[in-house]
Design a protein around this motif. Structure first.
Motif, PDB file in Angstrom:
ATOM      1  N   THR A  20       0.892  -1.182   0.000  1.00 15.03           N
ATOM      2  CA  THR A  20       0.000   0.000   0.000  1.00 15.03           C
ATOM      3  C   THR A  20       0.916   1.214   0.000  1.00 15.03           C
ATOM      4  OG1 THR A  20      -0.070  -0.168   2.384  1.00 15.03           O
ATOM      5  CG2 THR A  20      -1.973  -1.010   1.217  1.00 15.03           C
ATOM      6  N   GLY A  21       0.600   2.173  -0.837  1.00 13.60           N
ATOM      7  CA  GLY A  21       1.478   3.346  -0.906  1.00 13.60           C
ATOM      8  C   GLY A  21       0.662   4.613  -0.944  1.00 13.60           C
ATOM      9  N   GLY A  22       1.364   5.729  -1.162  1.00 12.00           N
ATOM     10  CA  GLY A  22       0.716   7.051  -1.144  1.00 12.00           C
ATOM     11  C   GLY A  22      -0.536   7.068  -1.989  1.00 12.00           C
ATOM     12  N   MET A  87       2.014  -5.369 -13.710  1.00 13.52           N
ATOM     13  CA  MET A  87       3.475  -5.429 -13.813  1.00 13.52           C
ATOM     14  C   MET A  87       4.018  -6.783 -13.375  1.00 13.52           C
ATOM     15  SD  MET A  87       4.504  -1.650 -12.415  1.00 13.52           S
ATOM     16  CE  MET A  87       6.185  -1.819 -12.979  1.00 13.52           C
ATOM     17  N   GLU A  88       5.309  -6.935 -13.591  1.00 15.10           N
ATOM     18  CA  GLU A  88       6.036  -8.162 -13.215  1.00 15.10           C
ATOM     19  C   GLU A  88       5.929  -8.355 -11.694  1.00 15.10           C
ATOM     20  OE1 GLU A  88      10.105  -7.735 -14.384  1.00 15.10           O
ATOM     21  OE2 GLU A  88      10.670  -9.747 -13.723  1.00 15.10           O
ATOM     22  N   TYR A  89       5.674  -9.600 -11.256  1.00 19.17           N
ATOM     23  CA  TYR A  89       5.600  -9.899  -9.824  1.00 19.17           C
ATOM     24  C   TYR A  89       6.977 -10.297  -9.320  1.00 19.17           C
ATOM     25  CZ  TYR A  89       4.629 -12.274  -5.419  1.00 19.17           C
ATOM     26  OH  TYR A  89       4.651 -12.661  -4.096  1.00 19.17           O
ATOM     27  N   CYS A  90       7.463  -9.580  -8.319  1.00 14.14           N
ATOM     28  CA  CYS A  90       8.777  -9.880  -7.724  1.00 14.14           C
ATOM     29  C   CYS A  90       8.518 -10.558  -6.378  1.00 14.14           C
ATOM     30  CB  CYS A  90       9.565  -8.593  -7.517  1.00 14.14           C
ATOM     31  SG  CYS A  90       9.680  -7.623  -9.014  1.00 14.14           S
ATOM     32  N   SER A  91       8.723 -11.867  -6.333  1.00  9.14           N
ATOM     33  CA  SER A  91       8.306 -12.637  -5.141  1.00  9.14           C
ATOM     34  C   SER A  91       9.367 -12.642  -4.046  1.00  9.14           C
ATOM     35  CB  SER A  91       8.002 -14.078  -5.556  1.00  9.14           C
ATOM     36  OG  SER A  91       9.166 -14.648  -6.117  1.00  9.14           O
ATOM     37  N   GLU A 137      13.874   0.566  -0.834  1.00 12.61           N
ATOM     38  CA  GLU A 137      12.450   0.189  -0.911  1.00 12.61           C
ATOM     39  C   GLU A 137      11.967   0.106  -2.351  1.00 12.61           C
ATOM     40  OE1 GLU A 137      12.660   3.238   2.523  1.00 12.61           O
ATOM     41  OE2 GLU A 137      13.855   2.607   0.822  1.00 12.61           O
ATOM     42  N   ASN A 138      12.699   0.760  -3.250  1.00 13.42           N
ATOM     43  CA  ASN A 138      12.304   0.747  -4.672  1.00 13.42           C
ATOM     44  C   ASN A 138      13.105  -0.256  -5.465  1.00 13.42           C
ATOM     45  OD1 ASN A 138      10.405   2.682  -4.373  1.00 13.42           O
ATOM     46  ND2 ASN A 138      11.643   4.384  -5.111  1.00 13.42           N
ATOM     47  N   VAL A 139      13.780  -1.164  -4.735  1.00  8.76           N
ATOM     48  CA  VAL A 139      14.527  -2.225  -5.417  1.00  8.76           C
ATOM     49  C   VAL A 139      14.000  -3.549  -4.880  1.00  8.76           C
ATOM     50  CG1 VAL A 139      16.788  -3.229  -5.858  1.00  8.76           C
ATOM     51  CG2 VAL A 139      16.566  -0.745  -5.627  1.00  8.76           C
ATOM     52  N   ILE A 150      11.747  -0.403  -9.279  1.00  8.35           N
ATOM     53  CA  ILE A 150      10.339  -0.008  -9.454  1.00  8.35           C
ATOM     54  C   ILE A 150      10.172   1.475  -9.159  1.00  8.35           C
ATOM     55  CG2 ILE A 150       9.423  -2.287  -8.843  1.00  8.35           C
ATOM     56  CD1 ILE A 150       8.800  -1.099  -6.059  1.00  8.35           C
ATOM     57  N   ASP A 151       8.914   1.941  -9.214  1.00 14.28           N
ATOM     58  CA  ASP A 151       8.524   3.317  -8.861  1.00 14.28           C
ATOM     59  C   ASP A 151       9.236   4.369  -9.695  1.00 14.28           C
ATOM     60  OD1 ASP A 151       7.752   2.984  -5.300  1.00 14.28           O
ATOM     61  OD2 ASP A 151       6.685   2.480  -7.100  1.00 14.28           O
ATOM     62  N   PHE A 152       8.771   4.510 -10.942  1.00  7.41           N
ATOM     63  CA  PHE A 152       9.331   5.531 -11.839  1.00  7.41           C
ATOM     64  C   PHE A 152       8.473   6.789 -11.857  1.00  7.41           C
ATOM     65  CE2 PHE A 152      12.867   3.445 -14.039  1.00  7.41           C
ATOM     66  CZ  PHE A 152      12.733   2.166 -13.543  1.00  7.41           C
TER      67      PHE A 152
HETATM   68  C1  82B Z   1       6.909  -6.376  -0.742  1.00 11.80           C
HETATM   69  N1  82B Z   1       6.740  -7.697  -1.359  1.00 11.80           N
HETATM   70  C2  82B Z   1       6.895  -8.873  -0.676  1.00 11.80           C
HETATM   71  C3  82B Z   1       6.673  -9.873  -1.547  1.00 11.80           C
HETATM   72 BR1  82B Z   1       6.763 -11.665  -1.128  1.00 11.80          BR
HETATM   73  C4  82B Z   1       6.385  -9.353  -2.803  1.00 11.80           C
HETATM   74  C5  82B Z   1       6.429  -7.993  -2.632  1.00 11.80           C
HETATM   75  C6  82B Z   1       6.163  -6.995  -3.690  1.00 11.80           C
HETATM   76  O1  82B Z   1       5.861  -5.872  -3.386  1.00 11.80           O
HETATM   77  N2  82B Z   1       6.270  -7.429  -4.977  1.00 11.80           N
HETATM   78  C7  82B Z   1       6.031  -6.671  -6.119  1.00 11.80           C
HETATM   79  N3  82B Z   1       6.165  -7.210  -7.345  1.00 11.80           N
HETATM   80  N4  82B Z   1       5.898  -6.263  -8.284  1.00 11.80           N
HETATM   81  C8  82B Z   1       5.615  -5.120  -7.629  1.00 11.80           C
HETATM   82  C9  82B Z   1       5.680  -5.350  -6.287  1.00 11.80           C
HETATM   83  C10 82B Z   1       5.394  -4.084  -5.565  1.00 11.80           C
HETATM   84  N5  82B Z   1       5.243  -3.077  -6.625  1.00 11.80           N
HETATM   85  C11 82B Z   1       5.191  -1.730  -6.382  1.00 11.80           C
HETATM   86  O2  82B Z   1       5.070  -0.920  -7.269  1.00 11.80           O
HETATM   87  N6  82B Z   1       5.288  -1.342  -5.053  1.00 11.80           N
HETATM   88  C12 82B Z   1       5.340   0.074  -4.701  1.00 11.80           C
HETATM   89  C13 82B Z   1       6.178   0.188  -3.458  1.00 11.80           C
HETATM   90  N7  82B Z   1       6.698   1.557  -3.311  1.00 11.80           N
HETATM   91  C14 82B Z   1       7.935   1.544  -2.527  1.00 11.80           C
HETATM   92  C15 82B Z   1       7.996   2.879  -1.851  1.00 11.80           C
HETATM   93  C16 82B Z   1       6.610   3.465  -1.933  1.00 11.80           C
HETATM   94  C17 82B Z   1       5.726   2.427  -2.612  1.00 11.80           C
HETATM   95  C18 82B Z   1       3.947   0.616  -4.511  1.00 11.80           C
HETATM   96  C19 82B Z   1       3.543   1.679  -5.282  1.00 11.80           C
HETATM   97  C20 82B Z   1       2.258   2.204  -5.123  1.00 11.80           C
HETATM   98  C21 82B Z   1       1.385   1.640  -4.184  1.00 11.80           C
HETATM   99  C22 82B Z   1       1.812   0.547  -3.411  1.00 11.80           C
HETATM  100  C23 82B Z   1       3.108   0.036  -3.558  1.00 11.80           C
HETATM  101  C24 82B Z   1       5.262  -3.735  -7.945  1.00 11.80           C
HETATM  102  C25 82B Z   1       4.329  -3.385  -8.976  1.00 11.80           C
HETATM  103  C26 82B Z   1       5.711  -3.126  -9.148  1.00 11.80           C
END
Ligand code: 82B
Length: 347
Positions: A20-22, A87-91, A137-139, A150-152
């Motif tokens: 959850t983000g801003g 987007m791509e899921y980073c597990s 946090e953005n890696v 992430i987060d461009f």
């Molecule tokens: C934290 N985590 C733990 C597991 Br297991 C998977 C994840 C995870 O977040 N995986 C993941 N895969 N792909 C994505 C993510 C998160 N994610 C994100 O884009 N996450 C960002 C996180 N930012 C970091 C600083 C401020 C917000 C986000 C942006 C807006 C609202 C909520 C989250 C994407 C879509 C690109």
């Protein structure tokens, strides 16, 4: 009933919230046709307000970027009220949590991660973009511990190219370069190098070089550029950190020097790769064949539509099939559900 019926009708089965983000949240989901997991950023447009341009900026940047260490965009779905970015899921979660878990990383593990960041950022800069909000946090990490940036939403593509100056002060202060927090004009590439220095420090030391609960104190520390060098740091890593966390942007190491730095090359014998292999943009006949058979349309017609990169459902299906192929899974699509036919009445 799902709160987001649009996503279900667009071929995604929603799972749990993973962030959850801003401005919004990220939910894990499954792409029905391929069975691949994706991460969907869900934003309520009515609540975005002044942040809407950031979302548009991120989407247009991601549409132009294809690199193994940049989180891949698959599809953009827009309705009256919401914007869905698939987007791509980073597990593997956040790099930040990985560092905290291990308290700090060995030089070799830090180098393995840091070379991937160099590869992604040099690709970004070569394509005229500066990220401007690089922080742990953005890696993210995928399941093979590959890094994904992430987060461009704060990235910049200066009109006059990477040599022109920017002014907007943005990003998180803890990782922000001195010139950025001073509000003077700066080069996007130079502020990214500073932030990469903060990330390298976090990898090697398990803490941040400049920290304070008081924002003025924090700014003073950043502008002084003095930080603790723990005893366990090698001379090579200390020297590299000094060249990245250099207050004067003109004296700061440049990405071209960073790529060839001895500490970065140690144990690898070569610089990090700077060109993406761009597999996503190439034509894969096996994936085209699977889509062609599924929708009974000629492969060349499918490719003529795909090569426009509209980031619609076809783009998502193609890119996710490529993913399956890369992961060694069969390149097949789930059969279309035949609508339940009424049993024939035998009269
Ligand atoms: C934290 N985590 C733990 C597991 Br297991 C998977 C994840 C995870 O977040 N995986 C993941 N895969 N792909 C994505 C993510 C998160 N994610 C994100 O884009 N996450 C960002 C996180 N930012 C970091 C600083 C401020 C917000 C986000 C942006 C807006 C609202 C909520 C989250 C994407 C879509 C690109």
């Amino acid at each position: 009933m799902s709160r987001y019926p649009t996503l279900r009708s667009c071929g995604y089965e929603l799972d749990r919230t993973i962030g959850t983000g801003g401005f919004g949240k990220v939910k894990l989901a499954t792409h029905t046709l391929t069975g691949e997991k994706v991460a969907i950023k869900i934003m309520d447009k009515t609540k975005l307000g002044k942040d809407l341009p950031r979302v548009k900026l991120e989407i247009s940047a991601l549409k132009n970027l294809s690199h193994p260490n940049i989180c891949k965009l698959y599809q953009v779905i827009e309705t009256e009220s919401h914007c869905y970015v698939v987007m791509e899921y980073c597990s593997g979660g956040e790099l930040f949590d990985h560092i905290v878990e291990k308290s700090r990383l060995s030089e070799m593990e830090s180098r393995m991660f840091f070379r991937q960041i160099i590869s992604a950022v040099s690709y970004l800069h070569d394509n005229g973009y500066a990220h401007r909000d690089l922080k742990p946090e953005n890696v993210l990490l995928d399941r093979e511990q590959n890094l994904k940036i992430i987060d461009f939403g704060l990235c910049a593509k200066p009109q006059g190219g990477m040599d022109s100056l920017l002014l907007t002060s943005c990003g998180s202060p803890t990782y922000a370069a001195p010139e950025l927090i001073q509000g003077v004009k700066y080069h996007g590439s130079e502020v990214d190098i500073w932030s990469m220095g903060v990330i390298l420090y976090a990898l090697l030391c398990g803490c941040l070089p400049f920290e304070s609960d008081n924002i003025d104190e924090l700014f003073k520390k950043i502008l002084r550029g003095k930080y603790v060098e723990p005893g366990w740091l090698s001379s090579g890593s200390k020297r590299l950190l000094r060249r990245m966390l250099c207050v004067d942007p003109l004296k700061r190491i440049r990405i071209s020097e960073l790529i060839n730095d001895p500490w970065v090359r140690l144990g690898f014998g070569c610089p990090p790769s700077t060109k993406t292999n761009d597999i996503d943009q190439c034509k894969d006949m096996e994936c085209l064949e699977a889509i062609s058979q599924h929708c009974d349309i000629d492969k060349e017609i499918i490719w003529s539509r795909l090569s426009k990169w509209k980031y619609d459902s076809e783009t998502a299906t193609y890119l996710l099939l490529l993913n399956k192929k890369k992961n060694g899974c069969p390149v097949v699509l789930k059969k279309k559900e035949v609508p339940n036919q009424q049993p024939e009445l035998i009269i």
